[in-house]
Design a protein around this motif. Structure first.
Motif, short mmCIF file in Angstrom:
data_model
loop_
_atom_site.label_atom_id
_atom_site.label_comp_id
_atom_site.label_asym_id
_atom_site.label_seq_id
_atom_site.Cartn_x
_atom_site.Cartn_y
_atom_site.Cartn_z
N UNK A 98 0.79 -1.22 0.00
CA UNK A 98 0.00 0.00 0.00
C UNK A 98 0.81 1.26 0.00
N UNK A 99 2.15 1.15 0.01
CA UNK A 99 3.01 2.32 0.05
C UNK A 99 3.58 2.68 -1.30
N UNK A 100 4.53 3.60 -1.27
CA UNK A 100 5.15 4.06 -2.50
C UNK A 100 6.16 3.03 -2.99
N UNK A 101 6.12 2.65 -4.27
CA UNK A 101 7.09 1.68 -4.80
C UNK A 101 8.51 2.22 -4.73
N UNK A 102 9.47 1.31 -4.64
CA UNK A 102 10.87 1.70 -4.66
C UNK A 102 11.30 2.01 -6.09
N UNK A 103 12.47 2.62 -6.21
CA UNK A 103 13.00 2.93 -7.55
C UNK A 103 13.20 1.65 -8.36
N UNK A 104 13.67 0.60 -7.69
CA UNK A 104 13.89 -0.67 -8.41
C UNK A 104 12.57 -1.25 -8.90
N UNK A 105 11.50 -1.11 -8.15
CA UNK A 105 10.20 -1.60 -8.59
C UNK A 105 9.71 -0.81 -9.81
N UNK A 106 9.90 0.50 -9.77
CA UNK A 106 9.54 1.31 -10.93
C UNK A 106 10.35 0.88 -12.15
N UNK A 107 11.63 0.61 -11.93
CA UNK A 107 12.51 0.23 -13.04
C UNK A 107 12.06 -1.10 -13.67
N UNK A 108 11.69 -2.07 -12.84
CA UNK A 108 11.23 -3.36 -13.35
C UNK A 108 9.95 -3.19 -14.15
N UNK A 109 9.03 -2.39 -13.64
CA UNK A 109 7.78 -2.13 -14.38
C UNK A 109 8.08 -1.52 -15.74
N UNK A 110 9.03 -0.58 -15.76
CA UNK A 110 9.36 0.10 -17.01
C UNK A 110 10.01 -0.85 -18.01
N UNK A 111 10.89 -1.71 -17.54
CA UNK A 111 11.55 -2.67 -18.44
C UNK A 111 10.53 -3.62 -19.07
N UNK A 112 9.58 -4.10 -18.27
CA UNK A 112 8.56 -5.00 -18.81
C UNK A 112 7.57 -4.26 -19.70
N UNK A 113 7.45 -2.95 -19.51
CA UNK A 113 6.55 -2.17 -20.36
C UNK A 113 6.96 -2.26 -21.83
N UNK A 114 8.28 -2.38 -22.08
CA UNK A 114 8.76 -2.50 -23.46
C UNK A 114 8.21 -3.76 -24.14
N UNK A 115 8.01 -4.81 -23.35
CA UNK A 115 7.45 -6.05 -23.90
C UNK A 115 5.94 -5.98 -24.03
#
Length: 241
Positions: A98-115
């Motif tokens: 329920x909190x703010x995602x970490x930078x690494x979590x944002x990065x993983x989301x962004x990398x998978x967004x390309x797929x």
């Protein structure tokens, strides 16, 4: 839409409404439109400047391609889970606590967004299948990163509980004695604080602060309201680590 109940370390369940496929796709369309309009304006400006070919390529790379590619990653980090599209549709990214995602979590989301970005039919199928199969409408990047997109019009507000997301700030605790109190004690303190604010009763705040100081043998010059907020933050800091 689905509802997700997120347990906190204080025996409280926060209930959020997940963003459905249509909300998320609508937000993506808005963000894509913003990026396309930006590129059109940039292209028009570069042509009017009549730059040399090499200079034009440099401008397109640094002011066009890079902002276009990193749009979601950068904005979701600096806007605390929002992009302009998400903000307009009242949805945002959170972690599974329920909190703010970490930078690494944002990065993983962004990398998978390309797929998963639906630029081609087979790419667009990936997030659709993932969200249909997920009980919380998560795309593949969310599942891997441990994030979820929720409606900001939630049924429960963090401000109504003793939960504070201390992971996003560099916080230094003040009173380690706070660990002598239980979740039940802290909830009672928070309820009394809320009651004092609603009734505009600073005397009640002062009495609660005096009682906590007496029980924990704390000596401080903090004002009562500041002291009570501090012990809530301290309790969150110690119990979530």
């Amino acid at each position: 839409m689905a509802n997700i109940k997120i347990p906190t370390s204080f025996n409280i369940e926060l209930e959020f409404e997940t963003a459905n496929m249509f909300q998320r796709f609508g937000a993506w369309l808005i963000d894509t439109l913003i990026r396309v309009v930006y590129i059109i304006i940039l292209s028009y400006t570069v042509r009017n400047l009549q730059l040399e070919e090499v200079a034009s390529y440099v401008v397109y790379l640094f002011l066009g391609a890079l902002p276009f590619a990193f749009y979601f990653l950068v904005l979701e980090i600096i806007m605390n889970g929002y992009t302009p599209g998400k903000y307009m549709l009242s949805i945002k990214v959170r972690n599974m606590q329920g909190g703010q995602p970490s930078t690494s979590q944002h990065l993983i989301r962004w990398l998978f967004r390309m797929l998963e970005a639906p630029y081609f039919f087979w790419n667009g199928i990936i997030p659709i299948v993932s969200m249909v199969r997920s009980p919380y409408d998560q795309r593949l990047g969310d599942v891997v990163a441990g994030t979820i997109v929720v409606s900001t019009k939630t049924k429960a507000s963090l401000s109504e509980t003793i939960f504070r997301d201390m992971s996003a700030i560099d916080y230094t605790p003040h009173f380690p004695q706070i660990l002598k109190l239980s979740d039940r004690d802290m909830n009672k303190i928070k309820n009394l604080m809320d009651q004092a604010v609603k009734s505009n009763n600073p005397e009640l705040t002062a009495r609660v602060a005096y009682r906590v100081k007496d029980v924990l043998e704390i000596q401080t010059d903090m004002l009562p309201a500041e002291f009570l907020e501090t012990i809530l933050n301290d309790y969150n800091y110690y119990t979530t680590r």
